[in-house]
Design a protein around this motif. Structure first.
Motif, PDB file in Angstrom:
ATOM      1  N   PRO A   1       0.808  -1.228   0.000  1.00 46.45           N
ATOM      2  CA  PRO A   1       0.000   0.000   0.000  1.00 46.45           C
ATOM      3  C   PRO A   1       0.837   1.273   0.000  1.00 46.45           C
ATOM      4  O   PRO A   1       0.440   2.280  -0.588  1.00 46.45           O
ATOM      5  CB  PRO A   1      -0.826  -0.121   1.278  1.00 46.45           C
ATOM      6  CG  PRO A   1      -0.081  -1.081   2.137  1.00 46.45           C
ATOM      7  CD  PRO A   1       0.567  -2.044   1.194  1.00 46.45           C
ATOM      8  N   SER A   2       1.998   1.253   0.647  1.00 47.95           N
ATOM      9  CA  SER A   2       2.825   2.455   0.728  1.00 47.95           C
ATOM     10  C   SER A   2       3.228   2.950  -0.654  1.00 47.95           C
ATOM     11  O   SER A   2       3.182   4.148  -0.936  1.00 47.95           O
ATOM     12  CB  SER A   2       4.077   2.174   1.572  1.00 47.95           C
ATOM     13  OG  SER A   2       4.861   3.340   1.693  1.00 47.95           O
ATOM     14  N   ALA A   3       3.601   2.020  -1.531  1.00 45.15           N
ATOM     15  CA  ALA A   3       4.011   2.395  -2.884  1.00 45.15           C
ATOM     16  C   ALA A   3       2.858   2.997  -3.669  1.00 45.15           C
ATOM     17  O   ALA A   3       3.037   3.964  -4.423  1.00 45.15           O
ATOM     18  CB  ALA A   3       4.569   1.174  -3.612  1.00 45.15           C
ATOM     19  N   HIS A   4       1.667   2.462  -3.492  1.00 46.46           N
ATOM     20  CA  HIS A   4       0.496   2.975  -4.226  1.00 46.46           C
ATOM     21  C   HIS A   4       0.077   4.346  -3.693  1.00 46.46           C
ATOM     22  O   HIS A   4      -0.366   5.207  -4.462  1.00 46.46           O
ATOM     23  CB  HIS A   4      -0.649   1.977  -4.137  1.00 46.46           C
ATOM     24  CG  HIS A   4      -0.401   0.722  -4.917  1.00 46.46           C
ATOM     25  ND1 HIS A   4      -0.620   0.634  -6.267  1.00 46.46           N
ATOM     26  CD2 HIS A   4       0.087  -0.482  -4.525  1.00 46.46           C
ATOM     27  CE1 HIS A   4      -0.304  -0.583  -6.686  1.00 46.46           C
ATOM     28  NE2 HIS A   4       0.128  -1.278  -5.641  1.00 46.46           N
ATOM     29  N   LEU A   5       0.207   4.556  -2.395  1.00 43.33           N
ATOM     30  CA  LEU A   5      -0.090   5.873  -1.825  1.00 43.33           C
ATOM     31  C   LEU A   5       0.921   6.897  -2.337  1.00 43.33           C
ATOM     32  O   LEU A   5       0.561   8.026  -2.692  1.00 43.33           O
ATOM     33  CB  LEU A   5      -0.056   5.807  -0.304  1.00 43.33           C
ATOM     34  CG  LEU A   5      -1.203   5.057   0.374  1.00 43.33           C
ATOM     35  CD1 LEU A   5      -0.908   4.857   1.857  1.00 43.33           C
ATOM     36  CD2 LEU A   5      -2.522   5.810   0.210  1.00 43.33           C
ATOM     37  N   ALA A   6       2.187   6.506  -2.396  1.00 47.81           N
ATOM     38  CA  ALA A   6       3.221   7.431  -2.853  1.00 47.81           C
ATOM     39  C   ALA A   6       3.057   7.790  -4.320  1.00 47.81           C
ATOM     40  O   ALA A   6       3.277   8.943  -4.724  1.00 47.81           O
ATOM     41  CB  ALA A   6       4.602   6.811  -2.617  1.00 47.81           C
ATOM     42  N   SER A   7       2.643   6.830  -5.143  1.00 44.07           N
ATOM     43  CA  SER A   7       2.500   7.083  -6.586  1.00 44.07           C
ATOM     44  C   SER A   7       1.212   7.810  -6.935  1.00 44.07           C
ATOM     45  O   SER A   7       1.077   8.349  -8.036  1.00 44.07           O
ATOM     46  CB  SER A   7       2.559   5.760  -7.349  1.00 44.07           C
ATOM     47  OG  SER A   7       1.407   4.973  -7.077  1.00 44.07           O
ATOM     48  N   GLY A   8       0.243   7.803  -6.003  1.00 47.40           N
ATOM     49  CA  GLY A   8      -1.038   8.441  -6.276  1.00 47.40           C
ATOM     50  C   GLY A   8      -2.057   7.514  -6.905  1.00 47.40           C
ATOM     51  O   GLY A   8      -3.181   7.942  -7.193  1.00 47.40           O
TER      52      GLY A   8
END
Length: 304
Positions: A136-143
């Motif tokens: 989830p962290s990567a998806h939050l960071a990428s938008g």
């Protein structure tokens, strides 16, 4: 090839065909008979064919070409009218879009009711459901996601907002030998085919808190990446699993799967809303997270 007729020509053909006279058509279209006659003549000139002919009692009857134009134009005009009405009646003015996802579990039974609440309480926010992997962290960071509903505390950098307390439970088929038990111990799984969605044990879940400390492991462990698929396999008595009670609520409540507590005290599991670090206090994502906490409060389960 550009259209030879414009919208007014099509409206004229439809009105004359359905009403039968130039007088009635002119009244419907708020036009004069003279203007309507000129418009019809122009349409016939552009198409190079007559669209109407005189019938009994001075009624105008559509020719084959007129009928073809009427059939096509009446459908198109009706579609255009519906589109206009939808836009005119649309009271929401969308100013923000929040992309929401579920981590670890592919469960969406909560979404229809929540979408209804969002539209009622936050009409300017458009809610989109997206599917992500276990990062989830990567998806939050990428938008690609603005808000992730996740069990436990996944690895990564994000802000956590508690949602509700759930429980990890053993899921078995209704006729399984363990289905009637009040609770089970890890040793009860020694002869079972165990299904899990996670290829490696995650901190805070069944292997870390229940199976591993007991030193007693299931006979076989099979990784099935989709929790919906695990639920179907469990219902078919093709294995057992330890999963979130809330995530599998539809199958459990329908009697397709039976839940059994893991250990006398159970395995409490907290679900959280994950947001990007330093999310503004009044951001659309934060407002949706607060609405989500209020909505999911109905699913709160207290561990005994």
């Amino acid at each position: 090839m550009p259209l030879q007729l414009d919208l007014r020509h099509y409206e004229t053909v439809v009105a004359i065909t359905e009403l039968g006279t130039m007088t009635a058509a002119a009244e419907l279209l708020h036009s004069s008979q003279s203007a309507l006659s000129h418009r019809l003549a122009e349409a016939e000139r552009r198409l190079g064919t007559p669209l109407f002919e005189r019938g009994p009692r001075r009624r105008l009857l559509p020719t084959r070409a007129g009928l073809m134009i009427h059939q096509t134009a009446s459908r198109a005009l009706a579609d255009l009218e519906r589109s206009e009405q939808l836009l005119l009646n649309e009271k929401r003015t969308i100013t923000a879009t929040v992309r929401i996802a579920v981590g670890s579990y592919d469960c969406y039974h909560w979404f229809p009711g929540f979408l209804h609440d969002v539209r009622a309480h936050h009409p300017t926010i458009d809610l989109q459901l997206v599917v992500i992997d276990d990062q989830p962290s990567a998806h939050l960071a990428s938008g690609s996601a603005d808000l992730v509903i996740a069990p436990g505390t996944p690895e990564g950098i994000f802000e956590t907002q508690p949602l509700f307390l759930d429980e990890l439970v053993l899921c078995v088929a209704p006729r399984h030998r363990l289905a009637g038990r009040q609770s089970i111990e890890a040793s009860d799984l020694a002869d079972e085919s165990f299904l899990t969605y996670n290829p490696r044990p995650a901190p805070g879940f069944e292997f870390d808190r229940f199976i591993g400390p007991a030193g007693s492991y299931p006979r076989t462990v099979t990784v099935v990446e989709q929790t919906n698929a695990i639920a179907e396999l469990v219902a078919a008595d093709a294995g057992v699993s330890i999963l979130s009670r809330w995530a599998l609520a539809p199958s459990i409540d329908a009697g397709r799967i039976t839940e059994v507590r893991c250990g006398a005290a159970g395995l409490p599991l907290e679900w959280n809303a994950l947001l990007r670090p330093n999310e503004p206090a009044d951001s659309p994502a934060r407002r949706i997270a607060e609405e989500l906490a209020h909505h999911l409060d109905d699913f709160h389960l207290d561990a005994d």
